[in-house]
Design an enzyme around this catalytic site. Structure first.
Site, mmCIF file in Angstrom:
data_model
loop_
_atom_site.group_PDB
_atom_site.id
_atom_site.type_symbol
_atom_site.label_atom_id
_atom_site.label_comp_id
_atom_site.label_asym_id
_atom_site.label_seq_id
_atom_site.Cartn_x
_atom_site.Cartn_y
_atom_site.Cartn_z
ATOM 1 N N CYS A 182 -61.989 -15.820 11.740
ATOM 2 C CA CYS A 182 -62.764 -16.119 10.110
ATOM 3 C C CYS A 182 -62.360 -15.106 9.103
ATOM 4 O O CYS A 182 -63.010 -14.046 9.311
ATOM 5 C CB CYS A 182 -64.190 -16.876 9.929
ATOM 6 S SG CYS A 182 -65.314 -17.237 9.159
ATOM 7 N N TYR A 199 -57.453 -25.766 3.231
ATOM 8 C CA TYR A 199 -58.598 -25.378 4.737
ATOM 9 C C TYR A 199 -58.651 -25.963 5.503
ATOM 10 O O TYR A 199 -58.882 -26.178 6.597
ATOM 11 C CB TYR A 199 -60.080 -24.781 3.688
ATOM 12 C CG TYR A 199 -61.322 -24.635 4.578
ATOM 13 C CD1 TYR A 199 -61.165 -23.050 5.273
ATOM 14 C CD2 TYR A 199 -62.382 -25.290 5.483
ATOM 15 C CE1 TYR A 199 -62.172 -22.768 6.735
ATOM 16 C CE2 TYR A 199 -63.712 -24.455 5.798
ATOM 17 C CZ TYR A 199 -62.638 -23.026 6.348
ATOM 18 O OH TYR A 199 -64.018 -23.144 7.349
ATOM 19 N N GLU A 221 -55.902 -18.017 9.485
ATOM 20 C CA GLU A 221 -56.757 -17.744 8.245
ATOM 21 C C GLU A 221 -56.562 -15.716 7.985
ATOM 22 O O GLU A 221 -57.061 -15.089 8.702
ATOM 23 C CB GLU A 221 -58.581 -17.581 8.551
ATOM 24 C CG GLU A 221 -58.789 -18.996 9.083
ATOM 25 C CD GLU A 221 -60.031 -19.336 9.030
ATOM 26 O OE1 GLU A 221 -60.137 -18.665 8.398
ATOM 27 O OE2 GLU A 221 -60.601 -20.815 9.164
ATOM 28 N N ASP A 229 -65.700 -18.998 17.629
ATOM 29 C CA ASP A 229 -64.822 -19.841 17.137
ATOM 30 C C ASP A 229 -63.641 -20.041 17.424
ATOM 31 O O ASP A 229 -62.181 -19.092 17.950
ATOM 32 C CB ASP A 229 -63.837 -19.337 15.682
ATOM 33 C CG ASP A 229 -65.746 -18.975 14.500
ATOM 34 O OD1 ASP A 229 -66.366 -19.479 14.226
ATOM 35 O OD2 ASP A 229 -65.924 -17.595 13.838
ATOM 36 N N TYR A 271 -57.975 -18.861 14.122
ATOM 37 C CA TYR A 271 -58.270 -17.978 14.319
ATOM 38 C C TYR A 271 -57.539 -16.674 15.441
ATOM 39 O O TYR A 271 -58.457 -15.624 15.654
ATOM 40 C CB TYR A 271 -59.657 -18.060 15.267
ATOM 41 C CG TYR A 271 -60.580 -18.692 13.890
ATOM 42 C CD1 TYR A 271 -61.546 -19.202 13.309
ATOM 43 C CD2 TYR A 271 -61.278 -20.519 14.596
ATOM 44 C CE1 TYR A 271 -62.032 -19.767 12.208
ATOM 45 C CE2 TYR A 271 -61.869 -21.069 14.095
ATOM 46 C CZ TYR A 271 -62.253 -20.568 12.546
ATOM 47 O OH TYR A 271 -62.937 -21.867 12.005
#
Length: 214
Positions: free
Chosen positions: A55, A86, A98, A133, A138
């Protein structure tokens, strides 16, 4: 888009199946919320490198708090969709990470020091996830902008892989590549944890030190 939320959460979507995106950027970046620095400029003597480590909220904070870093910004990189949102990235339908754009002054901080923070700040062995996540966005990645950076990045990855092996940990799955296009994330994601001090941060390292000389 439900079909993107299953298979493409753990496998990178092929280019011919990715979301189409758009020609216009989704934002015009504002100045850095913490420092007031430009999110787009690179001044003479400065360099830029990109890190993806889960993240991007917590990842960006690691670097804006690092002395010698001039500016940071979060965005999307390494996928197929132009100017994604997003929601599109989180669907798995774009193939992007990300990532954090880090502008730094080599006279004040070395790339080795930045890489040490990168390797120790997350778990680079988890492939398409970081802790709880789960998703292709990720995944771990380093994207360089110069040949000199590439040499340092690859050397650091070799050192950390050896350190992890000695500690009985799994192999590194970090993507190492020249910097692909970087698309700025929406304003509410920029410097998120400065705007939301109690906000979510899912980063967690391996506990294994990186032996690279900072």
């Amino acid at each position: 888009m439900a079909w993107w939320n299953s298979r493409w959460k753990t496998e990178t979507i092929p280019a011919d199946q990715a979301l189409p995106g758009r020609d216009a950027p989704i934002i015009a970046p504002l100045p850095h919320y913490v420092s007031g620095a430009s999110l787009t400029d690179i001044n003479p003597g400065e360099e830029v490198i990109f890190f993806a480590m889960g993240c991007f909220w917590g990842a960006e904070r690691i670097f804006w708090e690092t002395p010698g870093v001039v500016s940071t910004a979060v965005g999307y990189q390494g996928g197929h969709t132009k100017n994604p949102t997003y929601q599109e990235v989180c669907s798995g339908g774009t193939g992007h990470t990300e990532s954090v754009r880090v502008v730094y002054n080599p006279a004040r901080i070395s790339l080795e020091d930045l890489l040490k923070r990168f390797w120790e700040g997350h778990d680079p062995t988890q492939c398409m996830r970081q802790g709880n996540d789960v998703g292709t966005q990720y995944r771990s990645a380093v994207y360089w902008t110069t040949d000199a950076q590439e040499a340092v990045v690859r050397a650091s990855a070799k050192m950390y892989a050896e350190a992890l092996d000695q500690a009985g940990r799994r192999d590194i799955t970090t993507e190492l590549a020249p910097a692909p296009p970087f698309y700025y994330a929406e304003d509410d994601h920029q410097q998120y944890l400065a705007k939301n001090p109690g906000g979510y941060c899912g980063l967690g390292g391996t506990g294994v030190a990186c032996p690279i000389s900072a």
